[in-house]
Design an enzyme around this catalytic site. Sequence first.
Site, mmCIF file in Angstrom:
data_model
loop_
_atom_site.group_PDB
_atom_site.id
_atom_site.type_symbol
_atom_site.label_atom_id
_atom_site.label_comp_id
_atom_site.label_asym_id
_atom_site.label_seq_id
_atom_site.Cartn_x
_atom_site.Cartn_y
_atom_site.Cartn_z
ATOM 1 N N ASN A 185 34.786 71.204 81.386
ATOM 2 C CA ASN A 185 34.670 72.659 81.527
ATOM 3 C C ASN A 185 33.488 73.245 80.762
ATOM 4 O O ASN A 185 33.356 74.465 80.664
ATOM 5 C CB ASN A 185 35.962 73.343 81.058
ATOM 6 C CG ASN A 185 36.231 73.140 79.574
ATOM 7 O OD1 ASN A 185 35.514 72.419 78.892
ATOM 8 N ND2 ASN A 185 37.288 73.766 79.072
ATOM 9 N N LYS A 186 32.623 72.385 80.212
ATOM 10 C CA LYS A 186 31.483 72.899 79.448
ATOM 11 C C LYS A 186 30.331 73.296 80.379
ATOM 12 O O LYS A 186 30.380 73.102 81.592
ATOM 13 C CB LYS A 186 31.019 71.847 78.438
ATOM 14 C CG LYS A 186 32.038 71.555 77.331
ATOM 15 C CD LYS A 186 32.385 72.799 76.547
ATOM 16 C CE LYS A 186 33.159 72.509 75.266
ATOM 17 N NZ LYS A 186 34.496 71.957 75.492
ATOM 18 N N ILE A 187 29.270 73.846 79.797
ATOM 19 C CA ILE A 187 28.127 74.341 80.572
ATOM 20 C C ILE A 187 27.557 73.238 81.454
ATOM 21 O O ILE A 187 27.260 73.446 82.628
ATOM 22 C CB ILE A 187 27.044 74.900 79.633
ATOM 23 C CG1 ILE A 187 27.537 76.157 78.927
ATOM 24 C CG2 ILE A 187 25.756 75.196 80.403
ATOM 25 C CD1 ILE A 187 27.632 77.377 79.801
#
Length: 323
Positions: A185-187
Amino acid sequence: MMQEVKIPLDWPDIGELEKEYVLKALESGYVSSAGPMVREFEERFADYLGINHAVAVVNGTAGLHLALKLLGIGPGDEVIVPALTFIATVNPVVYVGARPVVVDVDPCTWNIDPAAIERAITKHTRAIIPVHLYGNPADMDAIIGLARKYGLYVIEDATEALGSTYKGKKAGTFGHIGVFSFNGNKIITTGGGGMLVTEDPELARRARILVNQGREPGETEYEHKEIGFNYRLTNLQAALGLAQLERLPEFLAAKRRNAAIYRQDLYNVSGISWQQELPGAESNWWLFSILVDKKKYGLDKLELMQYLRKEGIQIRPLFKPLN
């Protein structure tokens, strides 16, 4: 039956470029931690940040653990951490036998309060771990100033802050060591994975030994001169990371555009507030988060979450304060 999600909290953006890079890795036969794409990913990541050294790791938590080990922090030492952060900021402090000292955060930025840091410093304090919460840069001028004044290490938890800047400098590049995460779910994502970054060539050299079970790069196989860890990133993950890194400007633009929409539409709604950026700071707005006045709306947190989920809006509470 699970409610259909109309607006997800986040979702990895995987396209044709990612498929091309991963297929290239598969066709090369290098799928594990041995493979040229790992070093290429490290080099391109360091170039993006404008820093000298980047060492890929299996996840952000491992990166923080490794950082503490590299700086010699252990039993009898204290490490100052913010009250509002994910538990992975603090668990590695316990792994090395040190004591986490939890201090309050600024009510506007939600990041660690420099005044609270200074009040918490003792003769046992060895390091500060500022967190750029939800991508919002902490007050690094004040934090670095305190570290120099008291002779402390700074390990930046930039796991949520790839692409964020503070006075024109990338988050994660201010301290002795910075750590990033590439969770789903990170950039950008590599499925898991993370990166440790530093300007110090000796710290980088030691990191490459410790991630590889304590074996120096280039040494004879199965020669291990110290206790290390299996913290290596795989070539397949690095392939995904290389493609995602190329698309990072696109992802950052989308995050900031979405945040601007939220701020505009919620601006005149009473009883709702959100994180504020410091002067000179630019958040990547990884997760746009709000505070809701319970008295204004007559709903507690769980009731509001339940209502939004019924509407197909995926939602989570803020991190539970560590204290």
